[in-house]
Scaffold this motif. Structure first.
Motif, mmCIF file in Angstrom:
data_model
loop_
_atom_site.group_PDB
_atom_site.id
_atom_site.type_symbol
_atom_site.label_atom_id
_atom_site.label_comp_id
_atom_site.label_asym_id
_atom_site.label_seq_id
_atom_site.Cartn_x
_atom_site.Cartn_y
_atom_site.Cartn_z
ATOM 1 N N THR A 91 0.803 -1.217 0.000
ATOM 2 C CA THR A 91 0.000 0.000 0.000
ATOM 3 C C THR A 91 0.836 1.267 0.000
ATOM 4 O O THR A 91 0.345 2.327 -0.364
ATOM 5 N N GLU A 92 2.058 1.138 0.396
ATOM 6 C CA GLU A 92 2.938 2.290 0.448
ATOM 7 C C GLU A 92 3.759 2.399 -0.830
ATOM 8 O O GLU A 92 3.997 1.404 -1.526
ATOM 9 N N THR A 93 4.175 3.596 -1.105
ATOM 10 C CA THR A 93 5.027 3.843 -2.263
ATOM 11 C C THR A 93 6.415 3.256 -2.029
ATOM 12 O O THR A 93 7.011 3.458 -0.965
ATOM 13 N N VAL A 94 6.898 2.528 -3.064
ATOM 14 C CA VAL A 94 8.262 2.013 -3.018
ATOM 15 C C VAL A 94 9.148 3.001 -3.773
ATOM 16 O O VAL A 94 8.883 3.330 -4.928
ATOM 17 N N ILE A 133 14.448 3.229 -11.890
ATOM 18 C CA ILE A 133 13.035 3.490 -12.114
ATOM 19 C C ILE A 133 12.547 4.655 -11.257
ATOM 20 O O ILE A 133 11.722 5.459 -11.681
ATOM 21 N N GLY A 134 13.000 4.716 -10.030
ATOM 22 C CA GLY A 134 12.517 5.752 -9.128
ATOM 23 C C GLY A 134 11.475 5.190 -8.192
ATOM 24 O O GLY A 134 11.747 4.266 -7.415
ATOM 25 N N SER A 135 10.254 5.718 -8.262
ATOM 26 C CA SER A 135 9.192 5.314 -7.340
ATOM 27 C C SER A 135 8.104 4.536 -8.057
ATOM 28 O O SER A 135 7.876 4.719 -9.261
ATOM 29 N N LEU A 136 7.407 3.714 -7.257
ATOM 30 C CA LEU A 136 6.282 2.945 -7.761
ATOM 31 C C LEU A 136 5.220 2.931 -6.665
ATOM 32 O O LEU A 136 5.438 2.385 -5.581
ATOM 33 N N ASP A 137 4.077 3.554 -6.940
ATOM 34 C CA ASP A 137 3.027 3.660 -5.939
ATOM 35 C C ASP A 137 2.403 2.302 -5.633
ATOM 36 O O ASP A 137 2.517 1.354 -6.434
ATOM 37 N N SER A 144 15.643 -1.184 -3.505
ATOM 38 C CA SER A 144 14.606 -0.169 -3.277
ATOM 39 C C SER A 144 14.373 -0.021 -1.785
ATOM 40 O O SER A 144 15.010 -0.689 -0.953
ATOM 41 N N THR A 145 13.409 0.868 -1.427
ATOM 42 C CA THR A 145 13.049 1.040 -0.012
ATOM 43 C C THR A 145 12.258 -0.143 0.507
ATOM 44 O O THR A 145 12.070 -0.259 1.724
#
Length: 464
Positions: free
Chosen positions: A63-66, A91-95, A125-126
């Motif tokens: 549910t959180e942005t990666v 890539i950056g972020s992925l919602d 990633s995070t």
């Protein structure tokens, strides 16, 4: 008393607050962070010298942005696998709930050995650090080729059988092959079967022959037509492979001629030349080549122009029959030898310009040259029976092409000559007369026949 009431109220309030705590906790939303990494296809099967790609799928199932998603590749055989483009992707972020797909293109060395090769993909990633392995299976190519088709020419309206030579040039056997063919507008159709043929197996580095029975429609225009060939089969990995090809087939109705002796008189010999094929013959030339038994006076060739299928025209030549020593056959135009010195040849002046063919029946060779539908010059050689007189030629041409005016593309009259013509009868009588006179002269000298001796004596006195 009041103190007791306060204690009871406090207890009730505490109980109500405790009962509301689970509801309050339940209303607090749960949060999660999760990134799933997978392949659309694994392993990827390729042949040496071919190009391929790996499809990498990133799916945020939380549910959180990666954030700070970075993909790197490592641990692959660079002598076999050559990457194309950028394989280290940020890539950056992925919602949460979103996904994305990355395409990694590469090529396989043409000298690669069959086997299983790997590529490791690392995701940072995070959410978490993930490693996943892609596999590439290199296999010997299974190649189906149409090596040859024979014959390459079919005639309009005739049933023909074409033989396709199909080879497997790869290192693996190929099974369950479906061979299909087609021609646009269905101008060429299969006979006795459909246009689908199943082949059970072609071993590696081997071939098979497929017979196909077909016919070209009578309405087809002569020319070269493409047969669209499709071959489908399952390879070693169970995947369907499709090979398409075009084969050129030459469609022709054929061009042929018949030549008939139409008329043979003192002025010349006339032949009827008929195009009995299915195609137009252009720039038709009829020639009498040099041959031992016949010679021509003047031109030995006649140009007839174009001759459509089913039409005919006439060609005339000054033709002389020869004996085996390449001299003219006996005729009344020749001088007689070994005759008595007092023999008077003037008695035969009325028979001058007459000729006869004798008993010789050797055929006359006639060459017909023409330009076919493909612009190529062709030569057809025919033999003509010179002793078949014009009656047979006239009746044949009339029965085959109808009647009408003799104009080159219309019919001849069907009138036939008598079995023995008047001219032929005169020739026979003349020959017999010559022989009788020669015999009488010779016999008269030896036997001293009075009348003959008297004539000869008178001749001698006049000479003296």
């Amino acid at each position: 008393m009041k103190k007791t009431i306060r204690i009871i109220l406090i207890t009730i309030l505490i109980g109500l607050n405790i009962s509301f705590i689970p509801n309050i906790l339940a209303s607090v939303p749960e949060t999660s962070v999760a990134l799933q990494v997978s392949f659309a296809e694994n392993p990827v099967v390729l042949a040496p010298g071919s190009n391929g790609y790996i499809e990498l799928i990133l799916d945020n199932i939380g549910t959180e942005t990666v954030k700070y998603i970075d993909i790197e590749t490592s641990n692959y055989d660079k002598s076999v696998i050559t990457y194309q483009g950028n394989w280290d992707v940020y890539i950056g972020s992925l919602d949460g709930g979103e996904s994305t797909t990355l395409i990694y293109e590469f090529s396989i060395s043409s000298s690669a050995d069959p086997g299983l090769y790997q590529i490791i993909f690392e995701s940072d990633s995070t959410a978490s650090d993930t490693k996943i392995t892609a596999f590439i299976r290199v296999e010997d190519s299974s190649l189906l080729d149409i090596e040859s088709v024979a014959p390459s020419l079919i005639n309009i309206g005739e049933i023909s059988t074409l033989t396709f030579n199909i080879s497997n040039n790869g290192g693996n056997s190929i099974s369950s092959i479906l061979f299909t063919w087609d021609v646009e507008d269905s101008l060429i159709l299969p006979i006795g079967a459909d246009n689908r043929i199943s082949i059970d197996l072609i071993p590696a580095n081997n071939y098979t022959k497929i017979p196909v029975t077909l016919m070209a429609s009578p309405t087809i225009t002569p020319g070269v037509y493409p047969l669209a060939i499709t071959m489908t089969y399952y390879d070693e990995t169970g995947n369907i492979q499709t090979i398409t090809s075009n084969v050129g087939i030459q469609v022709s109705g054929g061009t042929d001629f018949e030549i008939i002796l139409q008329q043979s008189i003192t002025g010349g010999t006339t032949f009827a030349v008929a195009n009995t094929g299915a195609n137009t013959a252009s720039s038709v030339i009829v020639s009498i080549p040099k041959q031992p038994n016949y010679s021509t006076s003047g031109s030995s060739s006649a140009s007839l122009g174009n001759l459509d299928a089913g039409d005919y025209t006439l060609a005339s030549f000054q033709l002389t029959e020869m004996n085996q020593n390449n001299t003219k056959r006996p005729g009344f135009n020749q001088e007689f030898s070994n005759m008595p010195s007092d023999f008077d040849p003037s008695m035969f002046e009325s028979m001058k310009n007459k000729s006869f063919g004798g008993a010789m029946s050797d055929n006359l060779i006639v060459e017909i040259s023409y330009t076919d539908l493909y612009g190529l010059r062709q030569i057809v050689e025919k033999e003509v029976k010179i002793n078949s007189m014009s009656s047979s030629g006239s009746s044949y041409m009339a029965s085959r092409f109808g009647t009408g005016d003799i104009s080159g593309k219309s019919a001849l009259s069907g009138q036939q000559d008598p079995i023995i013509s008047t001219g032929t009868m005169y020739i026979i009588i003349g020959i017999v007369g010559i022989l009788m006179i020669v015999l009488l002269l010779q016999f008269g000298k030896k036997k001293k026949i009075p009348y003959i001796s008297k004539i000869m004596k008178g001749k001698n006195n006049e000479n003296s």
